[in-house]
Design a protein around this motif. Structure first.
Motif, PDB file in Angstrom:
ATOM      1  N   VAL A 229       0.832  -1.200   0.000  1.00 40.59           N
ATOM      2  CA  VAL A 229       0.000   0.000   0.000  1.00 40.59           C
ATOM      3  C   VAL A 229       0.870   1.255   0.000  1.00 40.59           C
ATOM      4  O   VAL A 229       0.654   2.190  -0.786  1.00 40.59           O
ATOM      5  CB  VAL A 229      -0.938  -0.011   1.228  1.00 40.59           C
ATOM      6  N   LEU A 230       1.868   1.281   0.876  1.00 36.85           N
ATOM      7  CA  LEU A 230       2.733   2.454   0.953  1.00 36.85           C
ATOM      8  C   LEU A 230       3.503   2.674  -0.339  1.00 36.85           C
ATOM      9  O   LEU A 230       3.691   3.815  -0.780  1.00 36.85           O
ATOM     10  CB  LEU A 230       3.715   2.298   2.123  1.00 36.85           C
ATOM     11  N   SER A 231       3.952   1.589  -0.947  1.00 38.57           N
ATOM     12  CA  SER A 231       4.694   1.705  -2.203  1.00 38.57           C
ATOM     13  C   SER A 231       3.835   2.333  -3.292  1.00 38.57           C
ATOM     14  O   SER A 231       4.304   3.185  -4.058  1.00 38.57           O
ATOM     15  CB  SER A 231       5.189   0.323  -2.646  1.00 38.57           C
ATOM     16  N   GLU A 232       2.574   1.950  -3.354  1.00 33.50           N
ATOM     17  CA  GLU A 232       1.687   2.509  -4.382  1.00 33.50           C
ATOM     18  C   GLU A 232       1.344   3.971  -4.079  1.00 33.50           C
ATOM     19  O   GLU A 232       1.234   4.787  -4.997  1.00 33.50           O
ATOM     20  CB  GLU A 232       0.404   1.667  -4.467  1.00 33.50           C
TER      21      GLU A 232
ATOM     22  N   ARG B 246       3.352   6.046  -2.606  1.00 28.56           N
ATOM     23  CA  ARG B 246       4.561   6.784  -3.002  1.00 28.56           C
ATOM     24  C   ARG B 246       4.602   6.985  -4.510  1.00 28.56           C
ATOM     25  O   ARG B 246       4.999   8.035  -5.008  1.00 28.56           O
ATOM     26  CB  ARG B 246       5.814   6.033  -2.544  1.00 28.56           C
ATOM     27  N   ARG B 247       4.179   5.965  -5.259  1.00 28.16           N
ATOM     28  CA  ARG B 247       4.240   6.038  -6.716  1.00 28.16           C
ATOM     29  C   ARG B 247       3.185   6.982  -7.295  1.00 28.16           C
ATOM     30  O   ARG B 247       3.462   7.731  -8.240  1.00 28.16           O
ATOM     31  CB  ARG B 247       4.063   4.651  -7.319  1.00 28.16           C
ATOM     32  N   THR B 248       1.966   6.953  -6.745  1.00 27.82           N
ATOM     33  CA  THR B 248       0.852   7.687  -7.360  1.00 27.82           C
ATOM     34  C   THR B 248       0.373   8.885  -6.557  1.00 27.82           C
ATOM     35  O   THR B 248      -0.270   9.777  -7.105  1.00 27.82           O
ATOM     36  CB  THR B 248      -0.340   6.742  -7.564  1.00 27.82           C
ATOM     37  N   GLY B 249       0.652   8.893  -5.249  1.00 27.79           N
ATOM     38  CA  GLY B 249       0.123   9.963  -4.413  1.00 27.79           C
ATOM     39  C   GLY B 249      -1.353   9.810  -4.125  1.00 27.79           C
ATOM     40  O   GLY B 249      -2.006  10.757  -3.666  1.00 27.79           O
ATOM     41  N   LYS B 250      -1.912   8.605  -4.344  1.00 27.23           N
ATOM     42  CA  LYS B 250      -3.357   8.401  -4.182  1.00 27.23           C
ATOM     43  C   LYS B 250      -3.637   7.137  -3.367  1.00 27.23           C
ATOM     44  O   LYS B 250      -3.174   6.053  -3.717  1.00 27.23           O
ATOM     45  CB  LYS B 250      -4.036   8.284  -5.547  1.00 27.23           C
ATOM     46  N   ILE B 251      -4.426   7.295  -2.311  1.00 25.72           N
ATOM     47  CA  ILE B 251      -4.842   6.134  -1.521  1.00 25.72           C
ATOM     48  C   ILE B 251      -5.801   5.269  -2.326  1.00 25.72           C
ATOM     49  O   ILE B 251      -5.808   4.039  -2.203  1.00 25.72           O
ATOM     50  CB  ILE B 251      -5.472   6.591  -0.199  1.00 25.72           C
ATOM     51  N   THR B 252      -6.626   5.897  -3.169  1.00 25.06           N
ATOM     52  CA  THR B 252      -7.557   5.122  -4.006  1.00 25.06           C
ATOM     53  C   THR B 252      -6.794   4.179  -4.921  1.00 25.06           C
ATOM     54  O   THR B 252      -7.209   3.028  -5.117  1.00 25.06           O
ATOM     55  CB  THR B 252      -8.429   6.059  -4.855  1.00 25.06           C
ATOM     56  N   SER B 253      -5.693   4.634  -5.490  1.00 25.88           N
ATOM     57  CA  SER B 253      -4.875   3.773  -6.351  1.00 25.88           C
ATOM     58  C   SER B 253      -4.275   2.630  -5.552  1.00 25.88           C
ATOM     59  O   SER B 253      -4.213   1.481  -6.028  1.00 25.88           O
ATOM     60  CB  SER B 253      -3.774   4.598  -7.017  1.00 25.88           C
ATOM     61  N   ALA B 254      -3.817   2.914  -4.335  1.00 24.73           N
ATOM     62  CA  ALA B 254      -3.255   1.872  -3.488  1.00 24.73           C
ATOM     63  C   ALA B 254      -4.312   0.825  -3.138  1.00 24.73           C
ATOM     64  O   ALA B 254      -4.022  -0.378  -3.095  1.00 24.73           O
ATOM     65  CB  ALA B 254      -2.682   2.488  -2.217  1.00 24.73           C
ATOM     66  N   ALA B 255      -5.545   1.269  -2.888  1.00 27.11           N
ATOM     67  CA  ALA B 255      -6.622   0.336  -2.578  1.00 27.11           C
ATOM     68  C   ALA B 255      -6.930  -0.558  -3.772  1.00 27.11           C
ATOM     69  O   ALA B 255      -7.105  -1.773  -3.625  1.00 27.11           O
ATOM     70  CB  ALA B 255      -7.872   1.111  -2.167  1.00 27.11           C
ATOM     71  N   THR B 256      -6.979   0.030  -4.958  1.00 23.78           N
ATOM     72  CA  THR B 256      -7.244  -0.756  -6.161  1.00 23.78           C
ATOM     73  C   THR B 256      -6.137  -1.770  -6.404  1.00 23.78           C
ATOM     74  O   THR B 256      -6.386  -2.935  -6.716  1.00 23.78           O
ATOM     75  CB  THR B 256      -7.373   0.169  -7.381  1.00 23.78           C
TER      76      THR B 256
END
Length: 361
Positions: free
Chosen positions: A27-30, A32-42
């Motif tokens: 989750v943290l890696s995503e 960092r990459r996108t700046g979006k919690i929604t992207s990390a959740a997906t």
């Protein structure tokens, strides 16, 4: 073909209550990459609420925030959150090849008890991006399996001479260092029974932080001692090449700040630099680009495979040569920064190989 993956489990404990951080690191890696919690959740296939709860739970566990909101700009990791992600990336880069070797040992042990028995080709080669791509294609090819062990070039040639493998990886620098490096081939390859197969070229050089803040341009800059260096292990072909380069330029390893700090793969040294624990390392361009580093090219290496001539006519080897020459492999290699197909799959006698490539061309 059966595959086994062994993955490290990273747990933190308080009051004898261990907690695995694997999902949280993803989750943290995503983020960092996108700046979006929604992207990390997906990416994690979790709900936004569940991901946010994980962030709050782990922040409470450590007593330090992991993520902070930026007004109108999404979310970003805190310094502590960023350190956790980089520690995870270093761990995977460092342990990955060793765990792959352990997994392959387990596959080899249990394979005789399974049906059917695919044709198997044993490969000993140094850890590298092109070898990994070849393995991916072989894993998808029906009826043929690969027993890949990551070892140094010196050890892989010894394995071939002792009939402990079917394919042995070796890499030789172009230019003035070629003569030194090819001597090991003369010592181990048998002109009467062995042959050499062209594979790829790869660019070798210095990996530095993006923007090259210390203005590192050459090996001589390392000797000034301002930059923190991270080296490869003594058993690796890349370390041997680096030591030869230092000698050729009249440089002393003792002048280099951090030359005794070692990591075991190209990816591991790149992750070490990218995480801020060092300023520069030596390795392949593909590893530098993988971690967002700048790259200063020093030389080109040719990567080959050696095998016994009698093995060329076996079904597994014919399948390997077909894959090497195929469009899929060439496309995958062309997509790797600093790599290129180079007469890939062409077979040479040992004498042809020594005559043609001894001059470094």
């Amino acid at each position: 073909m059966l595959r086994i993956a062994i993955e490290p489990v990273w747990r933190f404990s308080k009051d004898d209550d261990p907690h695995s951080i694997v999902v949280m690191l993803r989750v943290l890696s995503e983020i960092r990459r996108t700046g979006k919690i929604t992207s990390a959740a997906t990416d994690a296939q979790l709900s936004y609420r569940h991901v946010w709860n994980l962030i709050e739970q782990w922040s409470a566990f450590f007593g330090v925030p992991l993520v902070e909101a930026q007004r109108g700009k999404g979310s970003r990791l805190t310094t502590f959150g960023d350190k956790l992600v980089w520690a995870g990336e270093r761990m995977h880069a460092r342990l990955g090849p060793q765990l792959d070797n352990l997994a392959q040992e387990l596959v080899t042990e249990i394979k005789p008890f399974l049906q059917p028995h695919p044709a198997l080709i044993r490969v000993h080669a140094s850890h590298g991006f092109a070898v990994a791509k070849l393995r991916e294609l072989l894993d998808r090819a029906p009826g043929v399996g690969i027993d890949l062990r990551y070892v140094s070039s010196q050890h892989s040639l010894a394995s071939l001479a002792q009939d402990a493998c079917d394919l042995s990886g070796l890499h030789l620098p172009r230019g003035e260092l070629r003569a030194q490096s090819i001597q090991a081939c003369r010592d181990w390859l048998d002109p009467e029974r062995d042959c050499v197969i062209s594979f790829v070229t790869r660019e070798m050089g210095l990996m530095v932080k993006r923007g090259n803040p210390l203005s590192i341009r050459s090996l001589a800059d390392l000797a000034e001692g301002k930059a923190r260096f991270v080296n490869r292990d003594h058993d690796s072909g890349t370390r041997l090449l680096f030591d030869q380069l230092l000698a050729a330029h009249g440089l002393d390893e003792q002048q280099i700040n951090g030359a005794q700090q070692i990591e075991f793969t190209h990816a591991a040294v790149a992750a070490y630099v990218a995480s801020g624990m060092a300023d520069v390392s030596f390795g392949v361009e593909a590893a530098a680009r993988q971690f967002g580093l700048d790259f200063i090219r020093i030389l080109t290496e040719d990567y080959f495979f050696a095998c016994h001539q009698s093995f060329l006519e076996s079904d597994p080897m014919r399948r390997v040569l077909d894959l090497m020459k195929g469009d899929d492999f060439h496309r995958d290699i062309a997509a790797l920064p600093g790599y290129a197909p180079a007469d890939t799959g062409s077979v040479h006698t040992v004498r042809e190989f020594l005559d043609r490539f001894d001059a470094g061309t």
